[in-house]
Write a protein that holds these residues in place. Structure first.
Motif, PDB file in Angstrom:
ATOM      1  N   LYS A 111      -0.377  -4.327  -7.146  1.00 28.45           N
ATOM      2  CA  LYS A 111      -0.962  -3.017  -7.429  1.00 28.45           C
ATOM      3  C   LYS A 111      -2.317  -2.806  -6.746  1.00 28.45           C
ATOM      4  CE  LYS A 111       1.460  -2.964 -11.874  1.00 28.45           C
ATOM      5  NZ  LYS A 111       2.438  -1.894 -11.685  1.00 28.45           N
ATOM      6  N   GLY A 129       3.571   3.132  -2.761  1.00 28.92           N
ATOM      7  CA  GLY A 129       4.421   3.284  -1.579  1.00 28.92           C
ATOM      8  C   GLY A 129       4.157   4.546  -0.789  1.00 28.92           C
ATOM      9  N   ALA A 152       2.163  -4.673  -3.096  1.00 31.36           N
ATOM     10  CA  ALA A 152       2.584  -3.539  -3.929  1.00 31.36           C
ATOM     11  C   ALA A 152       2.762  -4.002  -5.376  1.00 31.36           C
ATOM     12  CB  ALA A 152       3.873  -2.936  -3.391  1.00 31.36           C
ATOM     13  N   ARG A 178      -1.315   2.975  -2.892  1.00 31.21           N
ATOM     14  CA  ARG A 178      -0.503   2.387  -3.974  1.00 31.21           C
ATOM     15  C   ARG A 178       0.610   3.354  -4.379  1.00 31.21           C
ATOM     16  NH1 ARG A 178      -4.402   0.243  -8.113  1.00 31.21           N
ATOM     17  NH2 ARG A 178      -4.850   2.451  -8.368  1.00 31.21           N
TER      18      ARG A 178
END
Length: 634
Positions: free
Chosen positions: A588, A612, A585, A610
């Motif tokens: 990215k 979450g 995460a 991306r």
């Protein structure tokens, strides 16, 4: 009687000379309260300027762009005032307005600190609250020299000594501080309410890298608190998006002291580079460009004939071999002319478009280097169009259409156009420059574009159109250029056979869309805050296994994605799945695919986008459809 014509078409009559302030008073109390200066027959002036003859007059307030410039110019003076109050031994140099603010350069025996910056800003606010009147007076050059010599301001003295003897000098004073300036300035320092000092930097006196080192203090100033808050928030966001930080976080590139201004591209960064370059290669090939490759090093005599040695020598890296001088190319133009000259071309061959992506090197001052934005070694999406003068407009229109389409594909929608005109140091006759400038104006008109003209900012061999793109934070970056050149082809003996069988000299259109690849990648990284769209992302999908029992299935999924042309990788480390998700995460990555025993048994994928976003469980083909659709939209 003196007749003053106002912007609304009305006229005010006065039986004696009047100042801008008096005109503002006669218009109304609201205007005089917000007035910062005026315009007399289009010239920006101070509120104290006396109108002695009939004139068109407008009052400049803090709502006008010129008013904001006056605020910033005056705040630069307030900064110098504050520094002299706190550090009397400091010497003041220059303090111009820049985009979104101002700076002032100082000489002082020690480096200023962040604490000093806070103290200076506090003192500036105290001085502004005094609301001291700003007084202007004109003096002779000798008087000004004597004054600044007496108070020990040697930089100001040097500036004035370079001014012709006959010119009058303007001095502006507020409180105990006097500065050299053309003005205009606010009528009193109490008008300056919304400002902040932002950073410290080094600078060279008059930009000469071999000259004295000074200290530069940057600041920003605004007409309203809301505008200043919005700008400071933008600066905070820009700090988060700094491509140097993201370059490290995303493992894209790094820089080293052993190679100043040169970039070490990591695998992820080089994938990003290749996505951009291959995209451009496809676009150029589709519209008739021929890709070439020219030598990195060429003999001095070629650079002398092109004019670069005389006009650009200080920016060129040079070397010597067997008693012959060589230069590492700072641009591709002379090499492309040599490519053109290799064969005798007919008018039927024109336009001939040569493109090249190879590296160039320029000897930029070390103090000017800045991450990817200012480097010494760079590649350009460079091309040169050899054409007849009659083909200039059609080729310019075609280039503009291509450039606008490319910017759109990369996510840039707002493009401003500027036309840089003849510099003082240039090659070619005035007649040649007249033709070149008129040619580009006609080309811009044919493209249906509006543009701003920049006097003195063209290349030494020709004027240029500049394409300025705005990023997600509203910052403007000059990327593309289109230059019309009658000089270089003649200097290097370029010829083609005309329809009448005579030898003619072609015109060259120098053109680039992205400019420096390094710089454009830096802009892209900051524009997207590192979260590249799927088609540009170095790694598009990461497959994460939950346990050892799902390793084989994770590898199968990864290989299937690769066979479909996607950039995919598997992370099979024996780490908690939450740890791996958090790691990617931060990198990215557009999509994370999580597989465990449940997904293996049902031949499904648990997908996260991306940001979450949990997309839930889906079949492999459904995930492929999502990826393909996203690429089509991109």
């Amino acid at each position: 009687m003196i007749s003053v014509r106002l912007p609304d078409g009305s006229t005010q009559q006065y039986n004696h000379p009047v100042t801008i302030a008096e005109v503002a008073v006669s218009i109304g109390p609201d205007i005089i309260q917000s007035a910062l200066g005026g315009k007399v027959n289009g010239t920006l002036v101070d509120m104290s300027t006396l109108i002695r003859h009939d004139a068109s007059v407008s009052i400049i307030t803090d709502k006008d762009p010129e008013g904001l410039e006056i605020i910033r110019h005056s705040t630069a003076h307030l900064l110098a005032y504050g520094v002299k109050e706190l550090f009397p031994q400091a010497k003041v140099a220059i303090g111009p307005v820049i985009e979104n603010g101002f700076y002032y350069d100082f000489a002082y025996h020690r480096a200023f600190t962040l604490q000093d910056l806070q103290n200076i800003e506090r003192r500036m606010r105290e001085l502004a609250k005094k609301d001291e009147q700003v007084l202007q007076r004109a003096v002779s050059r000798d008087e000004a020299v004597n004054y600044f010599k007496c108070i020990g301001e040697r930089y100001k003295t040097e500036i004035i000594e370079a001014i012709p003897q006959c010119e009058q000098i303007k001095l502006y004073s507020h409180g105990s501080f006097t500065d050299l300036c053309r003005g205009p300035h606010v009528p009193s320092m109490g008008k300056l309410k919304y400002f902040k000092l932002t950073k410290l930097a080094g600078a060279y006196w008059r930009g000469n890298a071999s000259g004295e080192q000074l200290q530069r203090i940057y600041g920003t100033a605004w007409a309203s608190e809301e505008d200043q808050i919005a700008h400071l928030r933008m600066l905070e966001e820009a700090e988060k998006r700094d491509h140097r930080k993201l370059g490290k976080q995303l493992d894209l590139f790094h820089l080293r002291e052993e190679a100043p201004g040169l970039v070490f591209w990591h695998p992820n960064g080089w994938i990003l580079w290749q996505q951009v370059e291959q995209y451009l290669r496809r676009r150029l090939s589709a519209v008739g460009y021929l890709e070439v490759k020219t030598p990195m090093i060429m003999e001095r005599s070629l650079w002398e004939r092109s004019g670069h040695w005389q006009n650009y020598r200080e920016n060129m890296f040079t070397t010597e071999s067997e008693k012959r001088d060589y230069a590492i190319k700072p641009m591709n133009c002379p090499g492309h002319v040599q490519m053109f000259n290799y064969d005798l071309h007919s008018y039927r061959d024109l336009p001939l478009r040569f493109a090249e992506f190879s590296s160039c090197h320029r000897n930029e001052a070390s103090g000017a280097l800045h991450g990817l934005m200012r480097v010494r070694g760079f590649a350009q999406d460079d091309a040169h169009i050899f054409c007849t003068e009659d083909q200039v407009i059609s080729e310019s229109v075609a280039f503009n259409s291509l450039a606008m389409s490319v910017y759109k594909d990369f996510g840039f929608r707002q493009i401003n156009i500027k036309l840089a005109l003849r510099p003082e140091k240039r090659a070619g006759t005035d007649d040649t420059w007249d033709r070149a400038e008129q040619g580009l104006r006609a080309a811009l008109s044919a493209c249906g574009l509006q543009w701003q003209e920049l006097n003195g900012e063209g290349a030494f061999y020709g004027p240029k159109v500049e394409y300025h793109i705005k990023d997600a934070l509203g910052r403007s970056w000059q990327c593309g250029t289109l230059q019309l050149d009658f000089v270089l082809p003649k200097r290097l003996g370029a010829e083609y056979v005309s329809e009448s069988n005579s030898r003619c000299c072609p015109v060259i259109l120098h053109r680039a869309i992205l400019g420096s690849m390094e710089r454009f990648l830096g802009i892209l990284i900051e524009h997207y805050a590192g979260a590249m769209p799927l088609w540009l992302a170095p790694m598009q999908v990461i497959v994460l296994n939950i346990a050892e029992s799902s390793v084989v299935y994770a590898n199968i999924v990864t290989q299937l994605l690769k066979k479909q042309g996607f950039r995919a990788s598997a992370d099979l480390r024996n780490e908690k799945i939450s740890y791996k998700i958090r790691e990617y995460a931060l990198k990215k990555v557009p999509y994370l695919v999580i597989v465990g025993d449940k997904e293996r048994d049902k031949q499904t994928l648990a997908v996260r986008a991306r940001g979450g976003i949990d997309l839930g469980v889906m079949l492999f083909e459904d995930f492929l459809d999502r990826l393909r659709n996203e690429l089509q939209v991109s």
